[in-house]
Motif scaffolding. Structure first.
Motif, PDB file in Angstrom:
ATOM      1  N   VAL A  43      19.636 -28.368 -85.166  1.00 60.80           N
ATOM      2  CA  VAL A  43      19.279 -28.976 -83.879  1.00 60.80           C
ATOM      3  C   VAL A  43      19.939 -28.235 -82.723  1.00 60.80           C
ATOM      4  O   VAL A  43      19.275 -27.855 -81.750  1.00 60.80           O
ATOM      5  CB  VAL A  43      19.670 -30.461 -83.852  1.00 60.80           C
ATOM      6  N   SER A  44      21.247 -28.018 -82.803  1.00 62.92           N
ATOM      7  CA  SER A  44      21.947 -27.395 -81.679  1.00 62.92           C
ATOM      8  C   SER A  44      22.748 -26.160 -82.061  1.00 62.92           C
ATOM      9  O   SER A  44      23.310 -25.503 -81.189  1.00 62.92           O
ATOM     10  CB  SER A  44      22.892 -28.414 -81.025  1.00 62.92           C
ATOM     11  N   GLY A  45      22.821 -25.828 -83.341  1.00 59.38           N
ATOM     12  CA  GLY A  45      23.619 -24.683 -83.764  1.00 59.38           C
ATOM     13  C   GLY A  45      22.938 -23.351 -83.521  1.00 59.38           C
ATOM     14  O   GLY A  45      21.747 -23.273 -83.214  1.00 59.38           O
ATOM     15  N   ARG A  48      19.261 -28.086 -78.552  1.00 61.49           N
ATOM     16  CA  ARG A  48      19.472 -26.637 -78.419  1.00 61.49           C
ATOM     17  C   ARG A  48      19.776 -26.231 -76.988  1.00 61.49           C
ATOM     18  O   ARG A  48      20.522 -25.285 -76.744  1.00 61.49           O
ATOM     19  CB  ARG A  48      18.233 -25.879 -78.941  1.00 61.49           C
ATOM     20  N   THR A  49      19.215 -26.942 -75.995  1.00 64.87           N
ATOM     21  CA  THR A  49      19.521 -26.626 -74.604  1.00 64.87           C
ATOM     22  C   THR A  49      20.409 -27.700 -73.972  1.00 64.87           C
ATOM     23  O   THR A  49      20.517 -27.773 -72.749  1.00 64.87           O
ATOM     24  CB  THR A  49      18.236 -26.453 -73.771  1.00 64.87           C
ATOM     25  N   ALA A  50      21.032 -28.542 -74.797  1.00 60.86           N
ATOM     26  CA  ALA A  50      21.966 -29.574 -74.318  1.00 60.86           C
ATOM     27  C   ALA A  50      21.345 -30.451 -73.242  1.00 60.86           C
ATOM     28  O   ALA A  50      22.005 -30.813 -72.265  1.00 60.86           O
ATOM     29  CB  ALA A  50      23.260 -28.926 -73.820  1.00 60.86           C
ATOM     30  N   GLY A  51      20.066 -30.778 -73.426  1.00 67.35           N
ATOM     31  CA  GLY A  51      19.391 -31.676 -72.504  1.00 67.35           C
ATOM     32  C   GLY A  51      18.836 -31.030 -71.254  1.00 67.35           C
ATOM     33  O   GLY A  51      18.234 -31.710 -70.418  1.00 67.35           O
ATOM     34  N   ALA A 105      22.832 -28.220 -65.462  1.00 61.79           N
ATOM     35  CA  ALA A 105      23.165 -26.914 -66.035  1.00 61.79           C
ATOM     36  C   ALA A 105      23.731 -27.167 -67.423  1.00 61.79           C
ATOM     37  O   ALA A 105      24.070 -28.303 -67.772  1.00 61.79           O
ATOM     38  CB  ALA A 105      24.164 -26.164 -65.169  1.00 61.79           C
ATOM     39  N   ALA A 106      23.831 -26.103 -68.209  1.00 65.17           N
ATOM     40  CA  ALA A 106      24.326 -26.285 -69.576  1.00 65.17           C
ATOM     41  C   ALA A 106      25.111 -25.063 -70.016  1.00 65.17           C
ATOM     42  O   ALA A 106      24.792 -23.928 -69.630  1.00 65.17           O
ATOM     43  CB  ALA A 106      23.172 -26.543 -70.550  1.00 65.17           C
ATOM     44  N   LEU A 107      26.136 -25.306 -70.813  1.00 70.75           N
ATOM     45  CA  LEU A 107      26.896 -24.254 -71.481  1.00 70.75           C
ATOM     46  C   LEU A 107      26.313 -24.094 -72.877  1.00 70.75           C
ATOM     47  O   LEU A 107      26.385 -25.007 -73.696  1.00 70.75           O
ATOM     48  CB  LEU A 107      28.377 -24.636 -71.548  1.00 70.75           C
ATOM     49  N   LEU A 108      25.717 -22.949 -73.133  1.00 66.50           N
ATOM     50  CA  LEU A 108      25.003 -22.719 -74.384  1.00 66.50           C
ATOM     51  C   LEU A 108      25.571 -21.483 -75.077  1.00 66.50           C
ATOM     52  O   LEU A 108      26.185 -20.619 -74.441  1.00 66.50           O
ATOM     53  CB  LEU A 108      23.509 -22.530 -74.116  1.00 66.50           C
ATOM     54  N   ARG A 109      25.310 -21.396 -76.374  1.00 70.10           N
ATOM     55  CA  ARG A 109      25.774 -20.251 -77.156  1.00 70.10           C
ATOM     56  C   ARG A 109      24.612 -19.602 -77.881  1.00 70.10           C
ATOM     57  O   ARG A 109      23.721 -20.295 -78.360  1.00 70.10           O
ATOM     58  CB  ARG A 109      26.855 -20.692 -78.148  1.00 70.10           C
TER      59      ARG A 109
END
Length: 294
Positions: free
Chosen positions: A188-190, A124-127, A135-139
């Motif tokens: 998990v990540s959606g 969910r937080t891309a690690g 840093a992470a690109l999240l939606r």
């Protein structure tokens, strides 16, 4: 660090014997190390009441902290990184959408001595909370504690349906058109949950998957339909999947996230460049211009 590594191995393996084999230690040694860590913290991290070990709620929280600490320790001892400290940018899917290539190219032109590594991590937080990226690109909304986020742009939502199904023949779709279908959810990540629909019009059934690839496969096989951000159509075309504008769904914010702590010195530069590229007017794909199945 020895205690943290032992705990992480047990958390990953769900079994002390497998954790011991992974660490090349004896099972009693791993058990003693885990017990010593719990005694030091004053909390139980692992529930030992079943054959398959499970983390306690405190263990779940501590896992992210331990992983971040181990990652930072290993990175500090990487002599190669002292000469060229890469900036690791995580994403769970679709990265920076239509701005991905411009960002990577512009960064290489301006900052060639600092490699920008784009890493897809199904989380969910891309690690980010585990210390795997800087840093992470999240939606969508991110509720993980200890993170700082800023909105880069907003994306429309799209429906993903089987390319040979009846819904693919429609120019646009509404949430109600999907409610009678099985909705495939990447838990998990959606970002999509049944809460996207009104309480009196939620989907009749759902199917959960753990990553974008399985999400696409399930939809292409006709096992259900999906909802995602518009960039998914361009970043993840699939011959068996058709993307259609979802005209009554709210947009999705695309965020740049970092930990609320000192981090990579180039993080402010990355944020400024990301905003600049968005301002330059490379438009995200319009809802009517989406890929029609690959």
């Amino acid at each position: 660090m020895r205690h943290l590594r032992a705990f992480l191995a047990v958390a990953d393996e769900g079994n002390v014997t497998r954790a011991a084999a992974r660490l090349r230690l004896t099972q009693p040694a791993v058990s003693r190390t885990l017990a010593a860590l719990e005694q030091h913290l004053g909390v139980r991290l692992v529930d030992r009441s079943t054959h398959h070990l499970a983390l306690t709620p405190e263990g779940v929280v501590f896992r992210d902290k331990a992983a971040a600490a181990v990652a930072a320790f290993d990175e500090a001892l990487d002599s190669g990184g002292l000469r060229h400290w890469p900036l690791r940018l995580g994403h769970a899917w679709s990265a920076f959408g239509p701005y991905t290539t411009p960002l990577l190219r512009r960064w290489q032109e301006l900052y060639p001595r600092t490699p920008l590594e784009l890493l897809r991590i199904d989380d969910r937080t891309a690690g980010l909370t585990r210390g795997e990226v800087d840093a992470a690109l999240l939606r969508g909304p991110v509720e993980a504690p200890g993170l700082v986020t800023e909105v880069l742009f907003e994306e429309e939502r799209v429906a993903a349906v089987a390319a040979d199904g009846p819904l693919a023949g429609r120019a646009t779709l509404r949430l109600a058109d999907l409610a009678d279908e099985t909705v495939v959810l990447n838990t998990v990540s959606g970002t999509t949950t049944v809460d996207l629909w009104p309480p009196d019009g939620r989907p009749a059934a759902t199917l959960t998957v753990a990553n974008t690839d399985d999400w696409l496969t399930a939809i292409a096989a006709g096992r259900g339909v999906g909802v995602s951000a518009a960039s998914t159509a361009g970043m993840h075309p699939h011959s068996g999947v058709a993307y259609r504008p979802l005209v009554d769904a709210p947009s999705v914010p695309v965020l740049l996230a970092r930990r609320d702590a000192p981090g990579h010195p180039e993080l402010p530069v990355l944020a400024a460049l990301a905003h600049e590229i968005v301002r330059q007017g490379i438009a995200p794909p319009a809802a009517g211009d989406l890929a029609q199945g690959g």
